[in-house]
Enzyme design. Structure first.
Site, PDB file in Angstrom:
ATOM      1  N   HIS A 273    -120.335  57.614  12.927  1.00 54.28           N
ATOM      2  CA  HIS A 273    -120.641  56.901  11.675  1.00 54.28           C
ATOM      3  C   HIS A 273    -121.705  57.642  10.856  1.00 54.28           C
ATOM      4  O   HIS A 273    -121.394  58.198   9.825  1.00 54.28           O
ATOM      5  CB  HIS A 273    -121.052  55.435  11.891  1.00 54.28           C
ATOM      6  CG  HIS A 273    -120.066  54.635  12.661  1.00 54.28           C
ATOM      7  ND1 HIS A 273    -118.768  54.486  12.237  1.00 54.28           N
ATOM      8  CD2 HIS A 273    -120.166  53.970  13.844  1.00 54.28           C
ATOM      9  CE1 HIS A 273    -118.108  53.748  13.129  1.00 54.28           C
ATOM     10  NE2 HIS A 273    -118.931  53.426  14.107  1.00 54.28           N
ATOM     11  N   ASP A 324    -111.409  54.615  15.539  1.00 53.89           N
ATOM     12  CA  ASP A 324    -112.400  53.609  15.926  1.00 53.89           C
ATOM     13  C   ASP A 324    -111.779  52.270  16.321  1.00 53.89           C
ATOM     14  O   ASP A 324    -111.276  52.130  17.426  1.00 53.89           O
ATOM     15  CB  ASP A 324    -113.422  53.491  14.776  1.00 53.89           C
ATOM     16  CG  ASP A 324    -114.656  52.693  15.151  1.00 53.89           C
ATOM     17  OD1 ASP A 324    -114.675  52.057  16.215  1.00 53.89           O
ATOM     18  OD2 ASP A 324    -115.636  52.694  14.383  1.00 53.89           O
TER      19      ASP A 324
HETATM   20  C1  NGQ Z   1    -118.224  48.944  19.567  1.00 54.54           C
HETATM   21  N1  NGQ Z   1    -118.168  48.739  17.202  1.00 54.54           N
HETATM   22  O1  NGQ Z   1    -118.826  49.589  20.436  1.00 54.54           O
HETATM   23  O2  NGQ Z   1    -117.017  48.675  19.638  1.00 54.54           O
HETATM   24  C2  NGQ Z   1    -118.991  48.524  18.354  1.00 54.54           C
HETATM   25  C3  NGQ Z   1    -119.400  47.089  18.467  1.00 54.54           C
HETATM   26  C4  NGQ Z   1    -121.711  47.003  19.360  1.00 54.54           C
HETATM   27  C5  NGQ Z   1    -118.667  49.367  16.143  1.00 54.54           C
HETATM   28  N2  NGQ Z   1    -119.887  49.773  16.171  1.00 54.54           N
HETATM   29  C6  NGQ Z   1    -120.273  46.784  19.658  1.00 54.54           C
HETATM   30  N3  NGQ Z   1    -117.909  49.569  15.082  1.00 54.54           N
HETATM   31  O3  NGQ Z   1    -122.046  47.609  18.356  1.00 54.54           O
HETATM   32  O4  NGQ Z   1    -122.534  46.568  20.145  1.00 54.54           O
HETATM   33 ZN    ZN Z   2    -117.286  52.778  17.894  1.00 51.74          ZN
END
Ligand code: NGQ
Ligand code: ZN
Length: 456
Positions: A273, A324
């Site tokens: 990101h 993602d």
């Molecule tokens: C993830 N998703 O690891 O899937 C994360 C959410 C978190 C994104 N950052 C979980 N898009 O951030 O703790």
């Molecule tokens: Zn991720």
């Protein structure tokens, strides 16, 4: 040895028509030439290019794509999406993970991705207990990649706390709660048990600075480097503004600033990101040689913010794309989104390009390919001797591509046709997609349907 005849091959260094690509039994390119050899194993008509590396995937999230698009507007955010995602996670058993990931990887291949970094944190059983085989879930991902025939960089994730100054994880995070020893043990067992395969590589992923303290971060990276010095390290960073605010409140430093100040970030790092970054932070990322994984359709879906694509281009910084959360599984569309967000913001056209590289698609595909090898820790993203023989062939008879030539074909793929124009896909010298269909599509799709029937 196999020899593929490609009627037109595009590489960032130029066009070759025809091109003869010879490939060893190990799936590695031996040579690329315009001189016809005595024998050709298979001929492909249409524009061919190296397959696109996918730098960031959470495979299980494909099964919930489209189920989080309702709400009450003022209340909905990345953080409320995350709550829904955590509840979905509770229902997934190992066989579901394998079926979902295998089908997702089929979709990736049909769309033109030939390798993927799986940022894998779903380690434990639904109660949060370690499986009898602690690598159970990791092995399901490995099996899925093998069924589909995609190249895999598997990154076991360390998720140790629920926020910057939190003592531990939340109950809803029990399936991925882990400590340094667990993740290092997993990495070591995967790394040593896996027979040497050119299709697979392992790395480590401290989830984010939110979820991992600086001492834990250093212990994980140092421990993994002691086992494999050039280990790929992936980390989520500066995706949401709240993460930046929490980081400032906790330490007085922004996430990327903090990472660069305290962690030995180098060219084996992939920063996922990096949405909210300042000019000095970008300079720092580029000076260290780290790659940035931009995930524009997920970042749009989650309301993260516009990706710093022009800032990276201006600095010759390394960046690629990731799908993602898999609301979209199409590299053409990820690249298109990078450009379109900038057009909307700037109210201009053709911005991710330059006088030297006027084609937007060619500019962005070149960057996405170059990012593959450092981020995935595998020789992908190129068709030169020593690279994996991973390539895609665009359909010369697709209405959006026909009667077009050279860079116009690349622009038509990215901006107009998308995955529908991907006709054949070869990974490690094996054709896995023919005529737009994965060779195991029906079987893996029916397993996916059976899994969905149980989890939805
Ligand atoms: C993830 N998703 O690891 O899937 C994360 C959410 C978190 C994104 N950052 C979980 N898009 O951030 O703790
Ligand atoms: Zn991720």
């Amino acid at each position: 040895m196999k020899v593929f005849e490609l009627s037109q091959l595009w590489r960032p260094e130029g066009w070759l028509a025809p091109a003869f690509v010879s490939v060893g039994a190990d799936g590695v390119v031996l040579g690329v030439t315009s001189q016809a050899p005595a024998e050709v194993s298979e001929r492909f008509a249409g524009v061919a290019l190296a397959g696109i590396p996918n730098l960031h995937s959470h495979a299980f999230q494909r099964a919930m794509a489209g189920l989080t698009e309702r709400g009450s507007s003022s209340e909905d955010s990345f953080w409320s999406w995350r709550e829904v995602m955590y509840r979905f996670v509770d229902r997934l058993e190992p066989e579901h993970i394998e079926a979902i990931a295998a089908w997702l990887y089929v979709e990736m291949l049909e769309a033109g991705y030939t390798s993927v970094a799986e940022f894998h944190y779903l380690h434990h059983d639904p109660r949060g207990a370690v499986y009898a085989d602690p690598a159970q879930m990791s092995r399901r991902i490995l099996a899925a990649a093998e069924h589909a025939g995609i190249g895999l960089t598997l990154l076991p994730v360390l998720y140790a706390r629920s926020g910057f100054d939190a003592p531990a994880t939340l109950p809803s995070q029990r399936r991925f709660a882990s400590d340094v020893d667990f993740v290092l043990g997993l990495f070591e067992s995967l790394h040593s048990s896996q027979p040497k395969s050119g299709q697979v590589r392992f790395g480590v992923a401290p989830h984010s600075l939110r979820a991992v303290s600086l001492p834990q971060f250093a212990a994980l990276v140092d421990g993994a480097r002691a086992i494999a010095p050039d280990v790929p390290v992936h980390v989520h960073i500066a995706e949401q503004l709240r993460e930046v605010e929490d980081s400032l409140a906790s330490s007085g430093q922004r996430p990327v600033e903090r990472l660069l100040a305290h962690v030995d970030v180098d060219a084996h790092f992939c920063l996922v990101h990096a949405t909210h970054v300042t000019a000095p932070e970008l300079d720092g990322i580029v000076t260290r040689g780290a790659t940035v994984a931009l995930c524009p359709t997920t970042e749009a879906n989650l309301g993260d913010g516009p990706a710093p694509v022009l800032e990276l281009l201006a600095r010759s910084g390394a960046f690629g794309i990731g799908s993602d959360s898999h609301v979209c599984v199409c590299p053409a569309q990820e690249l298109r989104s990078l450009e379109y967000v900038q057009r909307l913001l700037l109210r201009r056209r053709n911005v991710s390009c330059s006088a030297e590289e006027p084609s937007v698609a060619r500019t962005l595909i070149s960057r996405a390919l170059a990012a593959g090898a450092p981020a995935l820790g595998r020789p992908v993203g190129a068709l030169t001797p020593g690279s994996r023989a991973d390539f895609i062939v665009l359909d010369p008879n697709h209405p959006a591509l026909m009667e077009r030539a050279r860079d116009d074909v690349l622009d038509a793929w990215v901006f107009v046709a998308g995955s529908a124009a991907v006709r054949d896909v070869v990974v490690g010298g094996h054709a896995v997609v023919r005529g737009g269909r994965h060779v195991r599509r029906d079987e893996l799709l029916s397993r996916y349907r059976a899994a969905l029937r149980q989890v939805l």
